[in-house]
Design a protein around this motif. Structure first.
Motif, PDB file in Angstrom:
ATOM      1  N   CYS A 166       0.833  -1.214   0.000  1.00 16.08           N
ATOM      2  CA  CYS A 166       0.000   0.000   0.000  1.00 16.08           C
ATOM      3  C   CYS A 166       0.863   1.258   0.000  1.00 16.08           C
ATOM      4  O   CYS A 166       0.605   2.201  -0.762  1.00 16.08           O
ATOM      5  N   VAL A 167       1.881   1.283   0.851  1.00 21.80           N
ATOM      6  CA  VAL A 167       2.749   2.456   0.962  1.00 21.80           C
ATOM      7  C   VAL A 167       3.527   2.681  -0.337  1.00 21.80           C
ATOM      8  O   VAL A 167       3.624   3.815  -0.825  1.00 21.80           O
ATOM      9  N   VAL A 168       4.075   1.623  -0.907  1.00 18.88           N
ATOM     10  CA  VAL A 168       4.839   1.742  -2.154  1.00 18.88           C
ATOM     11  C   VAL A 168       3.925   2.205  -3.292  1.00 18.88           C
ATOM     12  O   VAL A 168       4.306   3.076  -4.085  1.00 18.88           O
ATOM     13  N   THR A 169       2.708   1.641  -3.357  1.00 20.54           N
ATOM     14  CA  THR A 169       1.751   2.035  -4.398  1.00 20.54           C
ATOM     15  C   THR A 169       1.421   3.519  -4.291  1.00 20.54           C
ATOM     16  O   THR A 169       1.422   4.247  -5.289  1.00 20.54           O
ATOM     17  N   MET A 170       1.141   3.967  -3.058  1.00 19.21           N
ATOM     18  CA  MET A 170       0.808   5.369  -2.844  1.00 19.21           C
ATOM     19  C   MET A 170       1.989   6.267  -3.205  1.00 19.21           C
ATOM     20  O   MET A 170       1.819   7.316  -3.833  1.00 19.21           O
ATOM     21  N   ALA A 171       3.212   5.855  -2.814  1.00 19.53           N
ATOM     22  CA  ALA A 171       4.407   6.650  -3.099  1.00 19.53           C
ATOM     23  C   ALA A 171       4.638   6.783  -4.600  1.00 19.53           C
ATOM     24  O   ALA A 171       4.938   7.876  -5.101  1.00 19.53           O
ATOM     25  N   VAL A 172       4.483   5.681  -5.326  1.00 16.66           N
ATOM     26  CA  VAL A 172       4.684   5.697  -6.785  1.00 16.66           C
ATOM     27  C   VAL A 172       3.660   6.626  -7.455  1.00 16.66           C
ATOM     28  O   VAL A 172       4.014   7.434  -8.332  1.00 16.66           O
ATOM     29  N   ILE A 173       2.401   6.525  -7.034  1.00 15.40           N
ATOM     30  CA  ILE A 173       1.346   7.371  -7.618  1.00 15.40           C
ATOM     31  C   ILE A 173       1.606   8.844  -7.333  1.00 15.40           C
ATOM     32  O   ILE A 173       1.504   9.698  -8.229  1.00 15.40           O
ATOM     33  N   CYS A 174       1.960   9.170  -6.085  1.00 10.63           N
ATOM     34  CA  CYS A 174       2.155  10.566  -5.691  1.00 10.63           C
ATOM     35  C   CYS A 174       3.399  11.164  -6.346  1.00 10.63           C
ATOM     36  O   CYS A 174       3.372  12.307  -6.815  1.00 10.63           O
ATOM     37  N   ILE A 175       4.493  10.397  -6.386  1.00 14.20           N
ATOM     38  CA  ILE A 175       5.713  10.889  -7.026  1.00 14.20           C
ATOM     39  C   ILE A 175       5.485  11.075  -8.524  1.00 14.20           C
ATOM     40  O   ILE A 175       5.900  12.078  -9.118  1.00 14.20           O
TER      41      ILE A 175
END
Length: 223
Positions: free
Chosen positions: A119-128
């Motif tokens: 979840c954290v990696v997915t959110m980070a990739v989307i936001c970046i």
């Protein structure tokens, strides 16, 4: 007024997200089981959530600017946090009511850390990725036919909208925008809202940005 009624729901929803965040962190490392550490995490999460309100009561300066920038970004991040969180909860519900749940996959100590990390990696990739693409101005071309007599056979019109000038958008982006507009060789330029973001005072060096915008080249003017 509607926002005021929705605020308790938003705060309650964040409490639920924070609860699962703490569960995930405790499953990852014992240090997050300490009460001072948990309290610090809760303070950081809600400081980000209320950053815009904190900035509103602070005097103008670097601290106020910091909280306002955090607030701007956090509202965008919050959308993805909620979407990803709800998706994870839905997957958990499905697992509970399928053969996977009967296999005690949820009781596996590795399950929560792995799911939380995804979840954290997915959110980070989307936001970046979103931040990267937000800095890249795109031009979209449309051809519109108007059945009306006129002295002109065609008109090359450029519409510019949602500049949202403020702490996040400034002179560098406006320079890119002017270059994009001039590259289109417009006959007419129309500037629609929102020109600035919330408060005009948030714009740094407005005189400099005004000079940049004066560089727009148009045959019939800028409106």
């Amino acid at each position: 007024m509607i926002a005021m009624y929705l605020l308790p729901v938003f705060i309650g929803g964040y409490a639920w997200v924070t609860y699962w965040l703490l569960r995930w962190l405790r499953a990852c490392h014992p240090v997050f089981e300490k009460k001072p550490v948990m309290a610090l995490i809760i303070i950081i999460v809600y400081a980000c959530l209320f950053a815009m309100y904190i900035a509103a009561v602070l005097p103008k300066g670097k601290v106020e600017k910091f909280f306002r920038i955090v607030g701007y970004y956090w509202y965008g991040v919050s959308v993805y946090i909620i979407i990803i969180f709800l998706t994870a909860m839905l997957i958990r519900l499905i697992v509970l009511h399928t053969s996977l749940g009967q296999a005690d996959i949820l009781s596996d100590k590795r399950f929560l850390p792995i799911v939380g990390l995804v979840c954290v990696v997915t959110m980070a990739v989307i936001c970046i990725g979103g931040h990267y693409h937000a800095k890249k101005l795109q031009t979209t071309n449309y051809e519109v036919t108007i059945n009306k007599s006129c002295d002109l056979d065609e008109l090359n019109l450029v519409l510019v909208a949602d500049q949202h000038l403020g702490y996040n958008i400034g002179g560098e982006m406006m320079t890119q925008m002017v270059e994009k507009i001039n590259a289109c060789q417009p006959d007419l330029v129309v500037v629609a809202g929102d020109i600035f973001d919330n408060c005009f005072e948030n714009i740094e060096e407005p005189e400099k940005i005004a000079e940049i915008l004066k560089g727009i080249q148009s045959k019939y003017g800028v409106y």
